[in-house]
Enzyme design. Structure first.
Site, mmCIF file in Angstrom:
data_model
loop_
_atom_site.group_PDB
_atom_site.id
_atom_site.type_symbol
_atom_site.label_atom_id
_atom_site.label_comp_id
_atom_site.label_asym_id
_atom_site.label_seq_id
_atom_site.Cartn_x
_atom_site.Cartn_y
_atom_site.Cartn_z
ATOM 1 C CE1 TYR A 66 -3.984 -2.065 5.456
ATOM 2 C CE2 TYR A 66 -3.191 0.122 4.871
ATOM 3 C CZ TYR A 66 -3.741 -1.089 4.503
ATOM 4 O OH TYR A 66 -4.041 -1.334 3.180
ATOM 5 C CB SER A 111 -0.857 -0.001 1.275
ATOM 6 O OG SER A 111 -1.518 1.247 1.431
HETATM 7 P P1 NDP Z 1 -11.822 -5.407 0.469
HETATM 8 O O1 NDP Z 1 -12.231 -5.256 1.883
HETATM 9 O O2 NDP Z 1 -12.807 -5.090 -0.596
HETATM 10 O O3 NDP Z 1 -11.269 -6.869 0.219
HETATM 11 C C1 NDP Z 1 -10.493 -7.537 1.180
HETATM 12 C C2 NDP Z 1 -10.422 -8.990 0.773
HETATM 13 O O4 NDP Z 1 -9.585 -9.664 1.726
HETATM 14 C C3 NDP Z 1 -11.779 -9.655 0.786
HETATM 15 O O5 NDP Z 1 -11.906 -10.444 -0.371
HETATM 16 C C4 NDP Z 1 -11.736 -10.525 2.019
HETATM 17 O O6 NDP Z 1 -12.453 -11.740 1.793
HETATM 18 C C5 NDP Z 1 -10.248 -10.822 2.115
HETATM 19 N N1 NDP Z 1 -9.878 -11.263 3.452
HETATM 20 C C6 NDP Z 1 -9.881 -10.569 4.602
HETATM 21 N N2 NDP Z 1 -9.510 -11.375 5.628
HETATM 22 C C7 NDP Z 1 -9.281 -12.600 5.086
HETATM 23 C C8 NDP Z 1 -8.887 -13.845 5.607
HETATM 24 N N3 NDP Z 1 -8.648 -14.038 6.908
HETATM 25 N N4 NDP Z 1 -8.746 -14.894 4.752
HETATM 26 C C9 NDP Z 1 -8.997 -14.742 3.433
HETATM 27 N N5 NDP Z 1 -9.378 -13.590 2.880
HETATM 28 C C10 NDP Z 1 -9.518 -12.527 3.698
HETATM 29 O O7 NDP Z 1 -10.516 -4.487 0.314
HETATM 30 P P2 NDP Z 1 -9.477 -4.311 -0.898
HETATM 31 O O8 NDP Z 1 -9.884 -5.062 -2.076
HETATM 32 O O9 NDP Z 1 -9.222 -2.873 -1.017
HETATM 33 O O10 NDP Z 1 -8.174 -4.963 -0.241
HETATM 34 C C11 NDP Z 1 -7.334 -5.861 -0.933
HETATM 35 C C12 NDP Z 1 -5.896 -5.562 -0.549
HETATM 36 O O11 NDP Z 1 -5.527 -4.287 -1.066
HETATM 37 C C13 NDP Z 1 -5.633 -5.499 0.960
HETATM 38 O O12 NDP Z 1 -4.428 -6.169 1.235
HETATM 39 C C14 NDP Z 1 -5.497 -4.014 1.222
HETATM 40 O O13 NDP Z 1 -4.727 -3.755 2.346
HETATM 41 C C15 NDP Z 1 -4.848 -3.572 -0.075
HETATM 42 N N6 NDP Z 1 -4.941 -2.143 -0.369
HETATM 43 C C16 NDP Z 1 -6.155 -1.566 -0.630
HETATM 44 C C17 NDP Z 1 -6.239 -0.214 -0.859
HETATM 45 C C18 NDP Z 1 -7.541 0.476 -1.072
HETATM 46 O O14 NDP Z 1 -7.570 1.731 -1.029
HETATM 47 N N7 NDP Z 1 -8.620 -0.225 -1.324
HETATM 48 C C19 NDP Z 1 -5.040 0.647 -0.908
HETATM 49 C C20 NDP Z 1 -3.825 -0.087 -0.660
HETATM 50 C C21 NDP Z 1 -3.779 -1.415 -0.419
HETATM 51 P P3 NDP Z 1 -13.400 -12.467 2.876
HETATM 52 O O15 NDP Z 1 -13.871 -11.429 3.846
HETATM 53 O O16 NDP Z 1 -14.506 -13.042 2.028
HETATM 54 O O17 NDP Z 1 -12.527 -13.524 3.470
#
Ligand code: NDP
Length: 248
Positions: free
Chosen positions: A156, A143
């Site tokens: 984070y 990030s």
């Molecule tokens: P979302 O909340 O939309 O997606 C997060 C995903 O992570 C979901 O699919 C969720 O699936 C999964 N997840 C969370 N915990 C678990 C777990 N224990 N096991 C398996 N899957 C898990 O957020 P984003 O798509 O934005 O996030 C994706 C990545 O991008 C993250 O690492 C985030 O830190 C990073 N990021 C995002 C930014 C943004 O502005 N959006 C900026 C910078 C980085 P489920 O709950 O179904 O398990």
């Protein structure tokens, strides 16, 4: 001319929403077989069904990335079903921001478990296959917060900074195996990520920030596709992108 994506087997953690879902859609449309991992099975099953109905190849595997056995199963299912694993996208993550003085120890643990240990479990699961294949590509999601800390984002940011270091260490170690490594650091992208914030005042200010600045998740999908689509002798190690309007 090949896009170097068609026919590749791509495993994505956190594929049930946001960046992971967008990457799955984009790569599948370009001919990749996508293997979707997340805990919300209904979502990944319906995404896999939709992609398959549209003529793509997709498989959903219930996966909690805090469980190394489940991450191993996700990767092994990809290899059993499609014969190999070409790309692993360690994308699952959460961002429950809060000031340290509020002592949200459970949330700190959760971020360390998912954002750092989940990435390590993915590496552990995929590496033996990629070493045997003498090819592969591991894409870790950091990030902008991995580069810049702000009040309220210390834990984070620390987890995302750890992902940067892990990725650079991995890059150097996998040279003998012809494995590529990419770490992608997005700025604000419109997803469900801010929903993981439990402190109401923090949630409100981040929601306002995202409403004003966040860009579409397609931006991430295109960055992933750019890294994968390079010729095999080109290793895109780091990508950092922000919304054009985002200052920090
Ligand atoms: P979302 O909340 O939309 O997606 C997060 C995903 O992570 C979901 O699919 C969720 O699936 C999964 N997840 C969370 N915990 C678990 C777990 N224990 N096991 C398996 N899957 C898990 O957020 P984003 O798509 O934005 O996030 C994706 C990545 O991008 C993250 O690492 C985030 O830190 C990073 N990021 C995002 C930014 C943004 O502005 N959006 C900026 C910078 C980085 P489920 O709950 O179904 O398990």
């Amino acid at each position: 001319m090949s896009n170097n994506i068609t026919g590749k087997v791509v495993v994505i953690t956190g594929a049930s929403s946001g960046l992971g879902e967008a990457a799955a859609r984009h790569l599948c449309a370009q001919g990749a077989s996508v293997v979707l991992g997340a805990r919300r099975v209904d979502r990944i099953v319906s995404l896999a069904d939709e992609l398959t109905r549209a003529g793509g190849k997709a498989l959903a595997v219930a996966t909690d990335v805090t469980r190394p056995d489940q991450v191993q199963r996700l990767v092994d299912m990809a290899v059993q079903t499609y014969g190999r694993i070409d790309v692993l996208i360690n994308n699952a993550g959460l961002m429950p921001h809060s000031p340290l003085e509020r002592r949200k120890i459970d949330e700190w643990d959760r971020m360390i478990d998912v954002n750092i240990k989940g990435v390590l479990y993915g590496i552990a699961a995929a590496l033996p296959h990629m070493q045997r294949q003498q090819s592969g590509h591991i894409i870790n999601v950091s990030s902008v917060a991995g580069h810049k800390v702000r009040p309220g984002s210390a834990v984070y940011a620390a987890t995302k900074s750890a992902v940067l270091m892990l990725s650079e260490g991995l890059r150097q170690e996998v040279k003998p195996y012809n494995i590529r490594t990419t770490v992608i650091s997005p700025g604000a992208v419109a997803t469900e990520l801010p929903d993981s914030i439990t402190e109401p005042d923090v949630a409100q200010s981040i929601q306002q920030f995202y409403a004003a600045y966040a860009i579409s998740a397609d931006s991430f999908a295109r960055a992933v596709a750019f890294a994968i689509s390079q010729p095999e002798d080109v290793d895109i190690n780091e990508i950092l992108f922000r919304p054009t309007r985002q200052e920090l």
